[in-house]
Design a protein around this motif. Structure first.
Motif: not given
Length: 252
Positions: A39-62
């Motif tokens: 659902e979030l990938a569709v909302e943001l208009g990106v692929s799920r791999p790109s979304l996962r990479a973004a989520l991982q980056a924000l998780a690394a920031k805490g």
């Protein structure tokens, strides 16, 4: 020549920045669960791999945490470094409570002034709804709901200031002062003439913001916090008298 599509790594940076902005501005709050990945990938208009990479980056920031089988949530990373030590300091050194209220006095009067100037129609609708909920809670004498709605009202004003620091500091400060807010409301609830003054003060703040009267909004907020400061002192004195009387009874 056709425009070149951004690389996947660059796209994930854009997505991470968008989500980080939502966290900063308070659209995503601590404890909020993000929509499902698809659902979030569709909302943001990106692929799920790109979304996962973004989520991982924000998780690394805490800023985010993923619970296996439970989804991805916003952490309290922006608040905990302030809230945790100051809650303990306030417990160990109750004499600094006046300093906390002095800081709240500055913060909330500025927030009210900026909200009166900058609030969007959506902001005003939210503040109005929070004010209606405050009045309903105060009329019901449900103290737990009163505390929650009172905090929500002031937080809606802070976020309508459109200053991210004011928004986050306001949220953190209310968490630090939660116990004292509860004690003060219990004291005021037992005194109808003071309880009614709180309702009048909230109405004055809301009216000034709604009518875009910046200086009046600031003054109404300062008057409210000064009232809170005075009644908090009375609450503390009342508690001290009760403790003293209890000790005397125990000594008999």
């Amino acid at each position: 020549m056709s425009a070149r599509k951004p690389a996947a790594s660059r796209l994930s940076d854009i997505v991470a920045s968008e989500l980080e902005t939502r966290i900063l501005e308070g659209s995503l709050k601590p404890g909020d669960r993000l929509p499902a990945e698809r659902e979030l990938a569709v909302e943001l208009g990106v692929s799920r791999p790109s979304l996962r990479a973004a989520l991982q980056a924000l998780a690394a920031k805490g800023l985010l945490i993923t619970r296996h089988g439970g989804g991805t949530f916003v952490t309290d990373f922006m608040e905990a470094p302030f809230v945790d030590p100051w809650q303990q300091m306030l417990k160990d050194h109750p004499d600094i409570h006046g300093d906390m209220l002095e800081f709240r006095h500055m913060l909330e009067s500025q927030a009210a002034q900026l909200a009166a100037e900058r609030a969007t129609e959506a902001d005003l609708e939210r503040i109005g709804a929070c004010h209606a909920a405050v009045e309903q809670a105060f009329d019901s004498n449900d103290l737990e709901t009163c505390i929650a709605m009172d905090v929500a009202f002031h937080q809606a004003i802070a976020e309508a200031s459109h200053n991210v620091l004011i928004g986050h500091l306001s949220s953190s400060l209310h968490k630090v002062l939660q116990g004292h807010v509860q004690g003060n409301l219990e004291y005021l609830n037992a005194r109808p003439e003071l309880w009614n003054q709180l309702k009048v003060q909230h109405r004055a703040i809301w009216d000034a913001i709604r009518e875009r009267r910046t200086e009046t909004a600031s003054l109404a907020s300062r008057h409210h916090i000064e009232f809170v400061r005075r009644t908090t002192l009375e609450t503390q004195r009342d508690e001290e008298r009760r403790s003293r009387a209890s000790r005397r009874l125990g000594a008999v």
